[in-house]
Every structure is written in C-alpha cells, then in structure tokens.
Write a protein that holds these residues in place. Structure first.
Motif, PDB file in Angstrom:
ATOM      1  N   LEU A   1      53.970  31.747  28.960  1.00  0.00           N
ATOM      2  CA  LEU A   1      55.134  32.695  28.481  1.00  0.00           C
ATOM      3  C   LEU A   1      55.814  33.515  29.365  1.00  0.00           C
ATOM      4  CD1 LEU A   1      54.226  33.432  25.235  1.00  0.00           C
ATOM      5  CD2 LEU A   1      55.373  31.681  25.658  1.00  0.00           C
ATOM      6  N   SER A   2      55.221  33.374  31.144  1.00  0.00           N
ATOM      7  CA  SER A   2      55.970  33.990  32.271  1.00  0.00           C
ATOM      8  C   SER A   2      55.812  33.279  33.473  1.00  0.00           C
ATOM      9  CB  SER A   2      55.275  35.632  32.529  1.00  0.00           C
ATOM     10  OG  SER A   2      55.955  35.888  33.503  1.00  0.00           O
ATOM     11  N   ALA A   3      56.799  32.366  33.902  1.00  0.00           N
ATOM     12  CA  ALA A   3      56.212  31.353  35.135  1.00  0.00           C
ATOM     13  C   ALA A   3      56.103  32.459  36.410  1.00  0.00           C
ATOM     14  CB  ALA A   3      57.541  30.542  34.839  1.00  0.00           C
ATOM     15  N   PRO A   4      57.694  33.847  36.034  1.00  0.00           N
ATOM     16  CA  PRO A   4      57.000  34.834  37.682  1.00  0.00           C
ATOM     17  C   PRO A   4      55.894  35.160  38.670  1.00  0.00           C
ATOM     18  CG  PRO A   4      59.390  34.934  36.471  1.00  0.00           C
ATOM     19  CD  PRO A   4      58.580  33.747  35.789  1.00  0.00           C
ATOM     20  N   SER A   5      55.115  34.864  37.260  1.00  0.00           N
ATOM     21  CA  SER A   5      53.505  35.612  37.324  1.00  0.00           C
ATOM     22  C   SER A   5      53.013  34.985  37.566  1.00  0.00           C
ATOM     23  CB  SER A   5      53.381  36.021  36.038  1.00  0.00           C
ATOM     24  OG  SER A   5      52.945  34.680  34.589  1.00  0.00           O
ATOM     25  N   ILE A   6      52.851  33.645  38.238  1.00  0.00           N
ATOM     26  CA  ILE A   6      52.587  33.240  39.237  1.00  0.00           C
ATOM     27  C   ILE A   6      52.570  34.092  40.157  1.00  0.00           C
ATOM     28  CG2 ILE A   6      51.611  31.124  39.990  1.00  0.00           C
ATOM     29  CD1 ILE A   6      50.418  31.498  37.107  1.00  0.00           C
ATOM     30  N   LYS A   7      53.207  33.354  41.294  1.00  0.00           N
ATOM     31  CA  LYS A   7      54.466  33.932  42.054  1.00  0.00           C
ATOM     32  C   LYS A   7      54.270  35.662  42.691  1.00  0.00           C
ATOM     33  CE  LYS A   7      58.085  33.388  45.959  1.00  0.00           C
ATOM     34  NZ  LYS A   7      59.621  32.881  45.992  1.00  0.00           N
ATOM     35  N   ALA A   8      54.323  35.927  41.356  1.00  0.00           N
ATOM     36  CA  ALA A   8      54.125  37.001  41.342  1.00  0.00           C
ATOM     37  C   ALA A   8      52.309  38.142  42.027  1.00  0.00           C
ATOM     38  CB  ALA A   8      54.649  38.348  40.232  1.00  0.00           C
ATOM     39  N   ASN A   9      51.800  37.691  41.576  1.00  0.00           N
ATOM     40  CA  ASN A   9      50.164  37.605  40.862  1.00  0.00           C
ATOM     41  C   ASN A   9      48.929  37.073  42.182  1.00  0.00           C
ATOM     42  OD1 ASN A   9      51.080  40.405  39.568  1.00  0.00           O
ATOM     43  ND2 ASN A   9      51.492  38.874  37.767  1.00  0.00           N
TER      44      ASN A   9
ATOM     45  N   LEU B   1      53.862  26.262  44.343  1.00  0.00           N
ATOM     46  CA  LEU B   1      51.839  25.726  44.175  1.00  0.00           C
ATOM     47  C   LEU B   1      51.847  24.968  45.708  1.00  0.00           C
ATOM     48  CD1 LEU B   1      52.677  23.106  40.647  1.00  0.00           C
ATOM     49  CD2 LEU B   1      51.776  25.762  40.941  1.00  0.00           C
ATOM     50  N   ASP B   2      52.442  24.954  45.958  1.00  0.00           N
ATOM     51  CA  ASP B   2      52.541  24.114  47.699  1.00  0.00           C
ATOM     52  C   ASP B   2      51.724  25.359  48.356  1.00  0.00           C
ATOM     53  OD1 ASP B   2      53.563  21.071  47.341  1.00  0.00           O
ATOM     54  OD2 ASP B   2      55.452  21.144  47.770  1.00  0.00           O
ATOM     55  N   GLU B   3      52.654  26.484  48.536  1.00  0.00           N
ATOM     56  CA  GLU B   3      51.957  27.810  49.253  1.00  0.00           C
ATOM     57  C   GLU B   3      50.474  28.013  48.662  1.00  0.00           C
ATOM     58  OE1 GLU B   3      55.359  30.575  48.784  1.00  0.00           O
ATOM     59  OE2 GLU B   3      56.543  29.135  49.799  1.00  0.00           O
ATOM     60  N   LEU B   4      50.427  28.180  47.507  1.00  0.00           N
ATOM     61  CA  LEU B   4      49.116  28.247  46.800  1.00  0.00           C
ATOM     62  C   LEU B   4      48.303  27.544  46.598  1.00  0.00           C
ATOM     63  CD1 LEU B   4      50.572  29.734  44.023  1.00  0.00           C
ATOM     64  CD2 LEU B   4      49.628  31.349  45.499  1.00  0.00           C
TER      65      LEU B   4
END
Length: 232
Positions: A107-115, A53-56
């Motif tokens: 339903l997919s936490a990894p989707s935030i960092k990936a997209n 979240l900090d990076e984004l």
C-alpha cells in the motif's frame, strides 16, 4: 507547560500543540494535513518505477492483479500467482535457501525507494556473515503479505521475509513493514508471522530494522517457528 511540551515534541514526530483559531485548526496546520492526506493517497495508487528496480538490482514478478485498482478491490488476487509466473520464479529465483527475501509495493510504492537501498544490502550481508544462505531477492508488483504462503513452498525456503509498503498515514507515506515467517504455507494463520513495523526515517530506521530482522531470523532458524510461538 512550555518545557513539558518541548520535551514531548523532541521525543516524537507527531503533531503536538499545533494551536487553533476559534474551533478550527490554524491555516498552516490545516494545509499540512491536506498535503499529508494527498501524499498518502498518491502512495497507495503510485507505481514503483523500472528505474528504481534497476537501481536496486531486483527482477520483477506480478501477482494475479492487473493493476492497483484490482489489488485494492481483490486482495485475494494480490496473494496469488499465475502458473507462468511460478515457472519464471523457479527458473530465476533461488531454490532451497535458508532465507528468501523479497520486496512488495503493498500500500506504499514510495516505501521501496525510501527504505530498500539502506535495508536490503545490510540484511543480506549480515545473514550471509552468520552462515545463513539467502536467496536472490526480487520485487513483487501488486503484492499482498500472504504471497509468502505461495512463495515459501514454491522456492522451498525455510524462512520468508517480505519487505512491503504499509498503509500510509498523515506522518509519512514511506513506511514499510517486514513480515517474516518460518516455513510459510497456504494453511498458516496471521499469527504465524513475526512483524517489524513502522520502518522509515520517522520510525525504526532501515539500518536498525535490518539488524533486528537478522536477530529474528536467527531465532526462527534455531527454534523452527515464528509468530506467537517464537521466543525473542
């Protein structure tokens, strides 16, 4: 048949012609399935880190859910906010923007960092270049799609765009959807959303999804509607 299957495999990331040993999958295919299933389970239960979240550059709010288990068992809580959270949003988010974009783990936490790193900046910039005002984006933890029904009226946004993790499958655990609605409100129906789904490196790339979302939002603002009423 070889050329036929070669052409199919080049057109889709789906598992085709994986072979069998008797009535069973081959060992490699079976282990691939098990690994993908484990990754899908992890995607549902994992958390988006503070570092991400900090990076984004996103600030965080939470729904009424206290943890992932409660989000899965009480989806109604995943759509609502405490009064203090609403007050926080009114003080820290943007009021009255043409478009409010926010991200949710879903339903997919990894989707935030990936997209999000490739999608959100382009979406934000492209809208502003069209003369469309965009509210400060943020992140909602333990988020369901219908948080839009609360956030839209609260922040008085004309259009709300929720970038949220999809239910993971056996191909990828990083897929995301964009749920976009014109003037969402508590009484709206599911058919009032316009959805861009399967945003991932295996589906619609985040950059392409951002460009398409801009066209969708422009149409919503012009036609003053969304979902099944919107003509694209």
């Amino acid at each position: 048949m070889g050329d036929y299957y070669d052409s199919l495999r080049s057109a889709t990331p789906a598992r085709l012609e994986i072979g069998r040993a008797g009535s069973r999958y081959k060992t490699k295919a079976y282990l691939d399935f098990r690994a993908a299933h484990a990754a899908a389970n992890d995607a549902v239960m994992s958390e988006v880190s503070e570092e991400t979240l900090d990076e984004l550059g996103l600030f965080e709010v939470r729904t009424k859910c206290h943890d992932k288990y409660e989000m899965l068992t009480r989806p109604d809580y995943g759509r609502l906010f405490e009064a203090k959270t609403k007050d926080f949003l009114l003080k820290n988010a943007t009021y009255g923007a043409d478009v409010q974009i926010y991200c949710g783990d879903g339903l997919s936490a990894p989707s935030i960092k990936a997209n999000i790193p490739n999608m959100l900046p382009i979406l934000h910039l492209a809208l502003e270049e069209e003369g469309i005002s965009v509210g400060k984006p943020f992140f909602v933890r333990y988020c369901r799609v219908n948080t839009a029904r609360e956030i839209g009226p609260l922040l008085n946004a004309k259009v709300v765009c929720v970038l949220i993790g999809e239910r993971p499958g056996l191909l990828t655990d990083e897929s995301m959807s964009a749920y976009i609605a014109y003037k969402p409100h508590p009484e709206m129906s599911e058919s009032d959303y316009t959805v861009i789904s399967n945003i991932s490196r295996f589906g619609m790339p985040p950059v392409e999804a951002a460009a398409y979302a801009v066209d969708v939002i422009k149409a919503m603002l012009k036609q003053k509607c969304s979902g099944y009423k919107l003509k694209l």
